[in-house]
Design a protein around this motif. Structure first.
Motif, PDB file in Angstrom:
ATOM      1  N   PHE A  42      38.293  32.600  38.693  1.00  0.00           N
ATOM      2  CA  PHE A  42      37.076  32.464  39.039  1.00  0.00           C
ATOM      3  C   PHE A  42      37.114  31.016  38.319  1.00  0.00           C
ATOM      4  O   PHE A  42      37.527  30.605  37.833  1.00  0.00           O
ATOM      5  CB  PHE A  42      36.676  33.513  37.117  1.00  0.00           C
ATOM      6  N   PHE A  43      35.595  30.506  38.546  1.00  0.00           N
ATOM      7  CA  PHE A  43      35.387  29.049  37.906  1.00  0.00           C
ATOM      8  C   PHE A  43      33.910  29.197  36.538  1.00  0.00           C
ATOM      9  O   PHE A  43      33.299  30.373  36.367  1.00  0.00           O
ATOM     10  CB  PHE A  43      33.912  28.776  39.373  1.00  0.00           C
ATOM     11  N   ILE A  44      35.022  28.422  35.776  1.00  0.00           N
ATOM     12  CA  ILE A  44      33.901  29.327  34.224  1.00  0.00           C
ATOM     13  C   ILE A  44      33.251  27.284  34.249  1.00  0.00           C
ATOM     14  O   ILE A  44      34.459  26.148  33.497  1.00  0.00           O
ATOM     15  CB  ILE A  44      34.718  29.184  33.095  1.00  0.00           C
ATOM     16  N   ARG A  56      28.732  29.768  28.536  1.00  0.00           N
ATOM     17  CA  ARG A  56      29.694  29.736  29.132  1.00  0.00           C
ATOM     18  C   ARG A  56      28.912  30.391  30.634  1.00  0.00           C
ATOM     19  O   ARG A  56      28.936  32.287  30.603  1.00  0.00           O
ATOM     20  CB  ARG A  56      31.257  29.925  29.515  1.00  0.00           C
ATOM     21  N   ILE A  57      29.766  29.872  32.104  1.00  0.00           N
ATOM     22  CA  ILE A  57      28.629  31.164  32.856  1.00  0.00           C
ATOM     23  C   ILE A  57      30.087  31.323  33.941  1.00  0.00           C
ATOM     24  O   ILE A  57      30.688  30.334  33.414  1.00  0.00           O
ATOM     25  CB  ILE A  57      27.976  30.195  33.927  1.00  0.00           C
ATOM     26  N   TYR A  58      30.000  32.062  34.696  1.00  0.00           N
ATOM     27  CA  TYR A  58      30.935  32.635  35.708  1.00  0.00           C
ATOM     28  C   TYR A  58      30.733  32.625  36.593  1.00  0.00           C
ATOM     29  O   TYR A  58      29.683  33.182  37.210  1.00  0.00           O
ATOM     30  CB  TYR A  58      31.595  34.441  35.384  1.00  0.00           C
ATOM     31  N   LYS A  59      31.670  32.394  37.769  1.00  0.00           N
ATOM     32  CA  LYS A  59      31.340  32.615  38.840  1.00  0.00           C
ATOM     33  C   LYS A  59      32.198  32.521  39.927  1.00  0.00           C
ATOM     34  O   LYS A  59      33.412  31.963  38.919  1.00  0.00           O
ATOM     35  CB  LYS A  59      30.530  31.025  39.234  1.00  0.00           C
ATOM     36  N   LEU A  92      28.027  36.297  47.044  1.00  0.00           N
ATOM     37  CA  LEU A  92      28.481  37.640  46.375  1.00  0.00           C
ATOM     38  C   LEU A  92      29.213  36.024  45.646  1.00  0.00           C
ATOM     39  O   LEU A  92      29.662  36.956  43.595  1.00  0.00           O
ATOM     40  CB  LEU A  92      29.480  38.278  47.378  1.00  0.00           C
ATOM     41  N   ASP A  93      29.141  35.047  45.868  1.00  0.00           N
ATOM     42  CA  ASP A  93      29.734  34.195  44.503  1.00  0.00           C
ATOM     43  C   ASP A  93      29.291  34.393  42.607  1.00  0.00           C
ATOM     44  O   ASP A  93      30.040  34.026  41.689  1.00  0.00           O
ATOM     45  CB  ASP A  93      29.848  32.965  44.922  1.00  0.00           C
ATOM     46  N   GLU A  94      27.973  34.662  42.577  1.00  0.00           N
ATOM     47  CA  GLU A  94      27.007  34.845  41.570  1.00  0.00           C
ATOM     48  C   GLU A  94      27.345  36.253  40.969  1.00  0.00           C
ATOM     49  O   GLU A  94      27.324  36.463  39.616  1.00  0.00           O
ATOM     50  CB  GLU A  94      25.882  34.572  42.365  1.00  0.00           C
ATOM     51  N   ILE A  95      28.337  36.587  41.610  1.00  0.00           N
ATOM     52  CA  ILE A  95      28.484  37.849  40.639  1.00  0.00           C
ATOM     53  C   ILE A  95      29.024  38.206  39.633  1.00  0.00           C
ATOM     54  O   ILE A  95      28.093  39.048  38.962  1.00  0.00           O
ATOM     55  CB  ILE A  95      29.440  39.168  41.883  1.00  0.00           C
ATOM     56  N   PRO A  96      30.394  37.712  39.224  1.00  0.00           N
ATOM     57  CA  PRO A  96      30.403  37.583  37.936  1.00  0.00           C
ATOM     58  C   PRO A  96      29.136  36.898  37.112  1.00  0.00           C
ATOM     59  O   PRO A  96      29.930  37.384  35.267  1.00  0.00           O
ATOM     60  CB  PRO A  96      31.179  36.265  38.093  1.00  0.00           C
ATOM     61  N   GLN A  97      27.995  36.407  37.275  1.00  0.00           N
ATOM     62  CA  GLN A  97      27.363  36.186  35.992  1.00  0.00           C
ATOM     63  C   GLN A  97      26.287  37.365  35.574  1.00  0.00           C
ATOM     64  O   GLN A  97      25.827  37.282  34.723  1.00  0.00           O
ATOM     65  CB  GLN A  97      25.598  35.188  36.867  1.00  0.00           C
TER      66      GLN A  97
END
Length: 198
Positions: A42-44, A56-59, A92-97
């Motif tokens: 995860f990128f936060i 905090r945004i999640y990707k 698909l990298d945006e799913i955690p958002q």
């Protein structure tokens, strides 16, 4: 009615449904990043949200942390992993958002949130972006994304803020879905022209 109540409720319900639907994909991507890339999946990052509040945004993480001989991070294009490139191209990298939406920090559609260090560089036009929740996709993204210069992005963001409606959101959402990677350049000026003629 739509702006104040319907959109946030629809965002929450749709995000919850999508989280359940994409849970297997979420798990698979998490495991692939751990196995193939060997770093945290995860990128936060702190971003500026509605009313200029930070969140905090999640990707999914798509880049490694490789550095040069001086200890500085290499250029972004040199750090994107093969898996990360696929995740970016597919969106698909945006799913955690989706979890940001469930926390009422983001919407599916709105201006993209910028890192907090941009806040000190913004003028009034740019600060107006913070009148609504930031989005996973938006008018600027489907109109060109990185091919647009910042003034044009801000113009589109502010147009969206002043004119967003169910139908405009639907058009943006459909264009995001049908595009091959979700961010293809498209001439969206007809939407603005239609609105002006109403």
């Amino acid at each position: 009615m739509y702006r104040k109540y319907v959109k946030s409720t629809a965002d929450f319900i749709f995000a919850l449904f999508t989280v359940v639907l994409f849970l297997p994909v979420f798990i698979i991507i998490t495991l692939l990043i751990l196995i193939l890339d060997g770093f945290s999946p995860f990128f936060i990052q702190d971003r500026v949200g509605k009313d200029a509040r930070s969140f905090r945004i999640y990707k999914f993480k798509t880049m490694n942390d490789k550095k040069d001989s001086e200890g500085k991070l290499l250029k972004e294009e040199l750090r994107v992993t093969p898996l990360g490139r696929i995740l970016r191209q597919s969106g698909l990298d945006e799913i955690p958002q989706l979890f940001n939406i469930l926390k009422f920090e983001m919407s599916f559609i709105g201006p993209r949130p910028l890192p907090v260090y941009y806040i000190d560089l913004e003028d009034k036009l740019q600060r107006d972006r913070h009148r609504v929740l930031p989005g996973i996709t938006g008018l600027a993204q489907i109109t060109g994304r990185n091919s647009l210069k910042w003034p044009e992005k801000y113009r589109l963001d502010n147009y969206y803020i002043e004119n967003h409606s169910f139908w405009l959101d639907l058009k943006i959402l459909l264009k995001t879905i049908v595009s091959s990677n979700g961010y293809d350049a498209v001439n969206f000026e007809h939407v603005i022209s239609e609105k002006k003629s109403e």
